[in-house]
Design a protein around this motif. Structure first.
Motif, PDB file in Angstrom:
ATOM      1  N   GLY A 141       0.829  -1.197   0.000  1.00 52.62           N
ATOM      2  CA  GLY A 141       0.000   0.000   0.000  1.00 52.62           C
ATOM      3  C   GLY A 141       0.863   1.247   0.000  1.00 52.62           C
ATOM      4  N   CYS A 142       1.030   1.829  -1.182  1.00 56.18           N
ATOM      5  CA  CYS A 142       1.789   3.069  -1.343  1.00 56.18           C
ATOM      6  C   CYS A 142       0.824   4.158  -1.801  1.00 56.18           C
ATOM      7  CB  CYS A 142       2.908   2.878  -2.366  1.00 56.18           C
ATOM      8  SG  CYS A 142       3.993   1.480  -2.054  1.00 56.18           S
ATOM      9  N   ASP A 143      -0.401   4.095  -1.310  1.00 56.08           N
ATOM     10  CA  ASP A 143      -1.504   4.893  -1.844  1.00 56.08           C
ATOM     11  C   ASP A 143      -1.840   6.127  -1.024  1.00 56.08           C
ATOM     12  OD1 ASP A 143      -2.241   2.954   0.027  1.00 56.08           O
ATOM     13  OD2 ASP A 143      -4.252   2.693  -0.773  1.00 56.08           O
ATOM     14  N   GLY A 144      -0.848   6.689  -0.348  1.00 57.58           N
ATOM     15  CA  GLY A 144      -1.001   8.010   0.237  1.00 57.58           C
ATOM     16  C   GLY A 144      -1.710   8.064   1.580  1.00 57.58           C
ATOM     17  N   ALA A 145      -1.859   9.299   2.067  1.00 53.10           N
ATOM     18  CA  ALA A 145      -2.389   9.519   3.411  1.00 53.10           C
ATOM     19  C   ALA A 145      -3.813   9.009   3.586  1.00 53.10           C
ATOM     20  CB  ALA A 145      -2.318  11.005   3.749  1.00 53.10           C
ATOM     21  N   ASP A 158       3.414   7.734   2.672  1.00 52.82           N
ATOM     22  CA  ASP A 158       2.349   8.488   3.331  1.00 52.82           C
ATOM     23  C   ASP A 158       1.215   7.591   3.824  1.00 52.82           C
ATOM     24  OD1 ASP A 158       3.764  10.753   2.846  1.00 52.82           O
ATOM     25  OD2 ASP A 158       2.416  11.581   1.331  1.00 52.82           O
ATOM     26  N   ALA A 159       1.082   6.403   3.300  1.00 53.13           N
ATOM     27  CA  ALA A 159       0.072   5.474   3.812  1.00 53.13           C
ATOM     28  C   ALA A 159       0.418   5.021   5.221  1.00 53.13           C
ATOM     29  CB  ALA A 159      -0.054   4.253   2.893  1.00 53.13           C
ATOM     30  N   ALA A 160       1.716   5.106   5.577  1.00 54.56           N
ATOM     31  CA  ALA A 160       2.178   4.661   6.890  1.00 54.56           C
ATOM     32  C   ALA A 160       2.486   5.814   7.828  1.00 54.56           C
ATOM     33  CB  ALA A 160       3.431   3.788   6.723  1.00 54.56           C
ATOM     34  N   HIS A 161       2.875   6.962   7.288  1.00 55.16           N
ATOM     35  CA  HIS A 161       3.261   8.086   8.143  1.00 55.16           C
ATOM     36  C   HIS A 161       3.199   9.385   7.355  1.00 55.16           C
ATOM     37  CE1 HIS A 161       7.057   7.630   5.956  1.00 55.16           C
ATOM     38  NE2 HIS A 161       7.011   6.356   6.287  1.00 55.16           N
ATOM     39  N   VAL A 162       2.659  10.426   7.957  1.00 56.27           N
ATOM     40  CA  VAL A 162       2.659  11.764   7.368  1.00 56.27           C
ATOM     41  C   VAL A 162       3.097  12.749   8.437  1.00 56.27           C
ATOM     42  CG1 VAL A 162       0.905  11.323   5.611  1.00 56.27           C
ATOM     43  CG2 VAL A 162       0.193  12.057   7.884  1.00 56.27           C
ATOM     44  N   HIS A 163       3.761  13.807   8.011  1.00 50.24           N
ATOM     45  CA  HIS A 163       4.269  14.787   8.962  1.00 50.24           C
ATOM     46  C   HIS A 163       4.444  16.116   8.264  1.00 50.24           C
ATOM     47  CE1 HIS A 163       7.961  13.492   6.964  1.00 50.24           C
ATOM     48  NE2 HIS A 163       7.608  12.259   7.299  1.00 50.24           N
ATOM     49  N   SER A 164       4.878  17.115   9.009  1.00 47.86           N
ATOM     50  CA  SER A 164       5.011  18.451   8.441  1.00 47.86           C
ATOM     51  C   SER A 164       6.125  18.468   7.396  1.00 47.86           C
ATOM     52  CB  SER A 164       5.315  19.461   9.553  1.00 47.86           C
ATOM     53  OG  SER A 164       6.706  19.573   9.757  1.00 47.86           O
ATOM     54  N   PRO A 165       6.114  19.465   6.494  1.00 45.18           N
ATOM     55  CA  PRO A 165       7.140  19.521   5.445  1.00 45.18           C
ATOM     56  C   PRO A 165       8.482  20.051   5.920  1.00 45.18           C
ATOM     57  CG  PRO A 165       5.630  21.364   5.233  1.00 45.18           C
ATOM     58  CD  PRO A 165       5.070  20.496   6.334  1.00 45.18           C
ATOM     59  N   VAL A 166       8.631  20.314   7.205  1.00 38.54           N
ATOM     60  CA  VAL A 166       9.890  20.852   7.721  1.00 38.54           C
ATOM     61  C   VAL A 166      11.035  19.883   7.395  1.00 38.54           C
ATOM     62  CG1 VAL A 166      11.176  21.483   9.793  1.00 38.54           C
ATOM     63  CG2 VAL A 166       8.778  22.147   9.567  1.00 38.54           C
ATOM     64  N   GLY A 167      12.046  20.384   6.719  1.00 35.19           N
ATOM     65  CA  GLY A 167      13.216  19.576   6.410  1.00 35.19           C
ATOM     66  C   GLY A 167      13.089  18.726   5.160  1.00 35.19           C
ATOM     67  N   GLY A 168      11.918  18.741   4.519  1.00 36.40           N
ATOM     68  CA  GLY A 168      11.756  17.980   3.289  1.00 36.40           C
ATOM     69  C   GLY A 168      12.025  16.499   3.456  1.00 36.40           C
ATOM     70  N   GLN A 169      11.504  15.910   4.532  1.00 41.27           N
ATOM     71  CA  GLN A 169      11.834  14.520   4.856  1.00 41.27           C
ATOM     72  C   GLN A 169      10.842  13.493   4.311  1.00 41.27           C
ATOM     73  OE1 GLN A 169      14.768  13.722   6.838  1.00 41.27           O
ATOM     74  NE2 GLN A 169      15.128  15.836   6.234  1.00 41.27           N
ATOM     75  N   GLY A 170       9.616  13.914   3.997  1.00 37.44           N
ATOM     76  CA  GLY A 170       8.550  12.966   3.706  1.00 37.44           C
ATOM     77  C   GLY A 170       8.826  12.021   2.554  1.00 37.44           C
ATOM     78  N   MET A 171       9.099  12.554   1.358  1.00 35.91           N
ATOM     79  CA  MET A 171       9.329  11.709   0.187  1.00 35.91           C
ATOM     80  C   MET A 171      10.544  10.816   0.393  1.00 35.91           C
ATOM     81  SD  MET A 171       9.887  12.852  -3.785  1.00 35.91           S
ATOM     82  CE  MET A 171      11.416  13.728  -3.403  1.00 35.91           C
ATOM     83  N   ASN A 172      11.596  11.366   0.988  1.00 36.95           N
ATOM     84  CA  ASN A 172      12.802  10.592   1.223  1.00 36.95           C
ATOM     85  C   ASN A 172      12.550   9.429   2.177  1.00 36.95           C
ATOM     86  OD1 ASN A 172      15.247  12.335  -0.020  1.00 36.95           O
ATOM     87  ND2 ASN A 172      13.705  13.713   0.820  1.00 36.95           N
ATOM     88  N   THR A 173      11.701   9.651   3.156  1.00 41.30           N
ATOM     89  CA  THR A 173      11.382   8.590   4.105  1.00 41.30           C
ATOM     90  C   THR A 173      10.582   7.485   3.437  1.00 41.30           C
ATOM     91  OG1 THR A 173      11.394  10.216   5.904  1.00 41.30           O
ATOM     92  CG2 THR A 173      10.354   8.104   6.351  1.00 41.30           C
ATOM     93  N   GLY A 174       9.647   7.852   2.565  1.00 43.26           N
ATOM     94  CA  GLY A 174       8.888   6.845   1.828  1.00 43.26           C
ATOM     95  C   GLY A 174       9.785   6.010   0.928  1.00 43.26           C
TER      96      GLY A 174
END
Length: 505
Positions: free
Chosen positions: A161-165, A284-300
């Motif tokens: 499941g890579c289908d977002g928040a 994002d299906a597993a975790h979402v957070h603020s855009p501070v530091g630009g970490q979201g896409m890299n974490t996925g």
């Protein structure tokens, strides 16, 4: 009907990277996405050093760097005055081949990944939607809606499941998604700019009642990310002219053209579990957070690469299914820590009131400038931002310590006379590194096991990086250290592989 090894739901960066890493390991995948094309108003902009290091495994790093824009510095402004210029290059150049912040808009990034996927013979099935699925114990039976509205059954050994928040996979699994939504509304605008700060660097402007960040991606183009301070009933109808301009004016920036504008709310949530039977949650299906530091896409993307080698090992009969439990155990702790850290920073940046304004506008830029001049702090901040500090030391697949390097660590990067110890990591496979001399016993073990052995002449640079002469480092297919052994004892490697359920490296 052909059964696939893995059905991937969602063709954002996380799903695309998972597909690429699985295919290169000989896994049969199907990847679907309900959208017709990558979204043009993407917010994810930054590709960090650790992601680029991992991209070397599929010869992707050079293409991404060439297509993106290197931001050499981050500049802090307050009340229209430059307060600090932070460049991580001098420090980062000792730690990674990619000592910069690469700005590469997500939609551009996705298109490059799709092209690479197509070159490997796999097409993203667009406008194809997951309707429902069942885990029968030995496979996943999924019901998919095709572009023409008809529904068909598809089966797979595993479901990703890579289908977002708003993940349907997570919803169908009844997995909790604890957290909340920040009160503030943000905006993102793709702009063409001019002026002194349209210089290809990143800029953050802090004002008592406003905030904006400019991320340049070349030729006067950039993304503005800002805060909409005043809540309104017609948030979905706002235009760029409706948002505060003080922080933008504080950058001495001229916005010559707005290509598109979008508003969004920021969430902070982590799924209560990342695996349920034969189904997994990533990105994002597993975790979402603020855009501070630009970490979201890299974490996925990190989620995808962590899971990919484990799925391949199980599907190829080289490991037991229990290996897949380590995906959640290694990734969920980092996700929780990231949400907590970015939550604190987000709260600080968006807090209201005179005292909060004073700390943010007057104190923080000065402290940032002072801290940057301290080498240890500068290195710590770079490691955090670049995700090169991320480790699995407390994970179930990590053993031993040799020097400052422990099982679960990212292998330190060392380049001596053009010899790059990360170059062999381009192979998605187990391997052993020795810095010094390898014993005949270790050479025999590697040959028997068909595990590549890489021996590097010992240098002072290796010692400075925390490695130990003649120690043996067993590396996982995702380039993290599995075992750090002071003695070259192959029996330890055999015991380790048996203990974690791997029958063939």
């Amino acid at each position: 009907m052909t059964e696939r090894d893995v059905l991937i739901v969602g063709a954002g960066p996380t799903g695309l990277v998972l597909a690429l890493w699985l295919i290169v390991q000989g896994v049969n995948v199907r990847i679907i996405d309900k959208n017709a094309a990558p979204g043009p108003t993407s917010r994810a902009m930054v590709v960090h050093a650790r992601t680029l290091e991992l991209y070397r495994q599929l010869d992707l790093a050079a293409a991404v760097v060439a297509a993106g824009h290197r931001n050499p510095s981050v500049n802090l402004w307050a009340k229209g005055r430059a307060k600090a210029r932070i460049s991580f290059s001098p420090t980062g150049a000792k730690l990674t081949p990619y000592p910069f912040v690469l700005v590469y808009p997500q939609d551009h990034h996705e298109r490059l990944l799709v092209e690479r996927l197509e070159a490997m013979g796999v097409i993203v099935e667009r406008q194809t939607e997951l309707v429902d699925f069942e885990d029968t114990g030995d496979r996943i039976v999924a019901r998919l809606r095709s572009p023409d509205g008809s529904e068909k059954i598809s089966t797979a050994r595993y479901l990703a499941g890579c289908d977002g928040a708003r993940s349907l996979v997570r919803h169908k699994l009844a997995v909790g998604f604890e957290g909340g939504t920040y009160q503030q509304t943000f905006y993102v605008a793709d702009v063409e700019v001019s002026g002194p700060t349209a210089n290809g660097e990143a800029h953050i402007s802090l004002e008592s009642s406003d905030f904006v960040a400019l991320l340049a991606y070349g030729d006067g183009r950039g993304r503005l990310i800002g805060l909409v301070r005043d809540e309104r009933d017609d948030m979905d109808k706002l235009t760029f002219d409706d948002v505060g301009q003080r922080a933008i004016e504080g950058l001495q920036l001229n916005v010559d053209k707005v290509n598109w504008f979008s508003t969004y709310r920021v969430h902070h949530r982590v799924a209560e579990r990342f695996r349920e039977g034969r189904a997994f949650l990533l990105g994002d299906a597993a975790h979402v957070h603020s855009p501070v530091g630009g970490q979201g896409m890299n974490t996925g993307i990190g989620d995808a690469i962590n899971l990919a080698w484990k799925l391949a090992a199980v599907l190829k009969g080289r490991a037991s299914d229990t290996l897949l439990d380590s995906y959640e155990r290694e990734r969920i702790g980092f996700a929780r820590q990231l949400v907590e850290t970015t939550d604190r920073l987000f709260t600080f940046v968006t807090a209201e009131g005179r005292f909060a304004d004073f700390l943010r506008v007057e104190v923080a830029p000065v402290l940032a400038g002072v801290a940057y001049r301290i080498g240890g702090i500068r290195e710590f901040l770079f490691r955090i931002l670049s995700q090169t500090q991320l480790n699995y030391r407390d994970g179930p697949l990590s053993r031993g310590k040799a020097g400052r390097v422990q099982g679960g660590d990212r292998l330190p990067w060392v380049q001596v006379n053009g010899l790059d110890n990360h170059a062999p990591l381009a192979a998605v496979s187990w391997q052993v590194h020795v810095y010094g001399a390898a014993s005949g016993e270790l050479r025999q073990w590697c040959a028997t096991r068909h595990v590549p052995l890489h021996v590097f002449p010992w240098t002072e640079e290796h010692a400075a990086a925390g490695l130990v002469v003649d120690a043996a480092y067993l590396l996982r297919p995702d380039t993290y250290v599995a075992v750090a052994a002071l003695d070259q004892a192959p029996d330890m490697f055999d015991a380790y592989l048996a203990d974690v359920g791997i029958t063939s490296a």
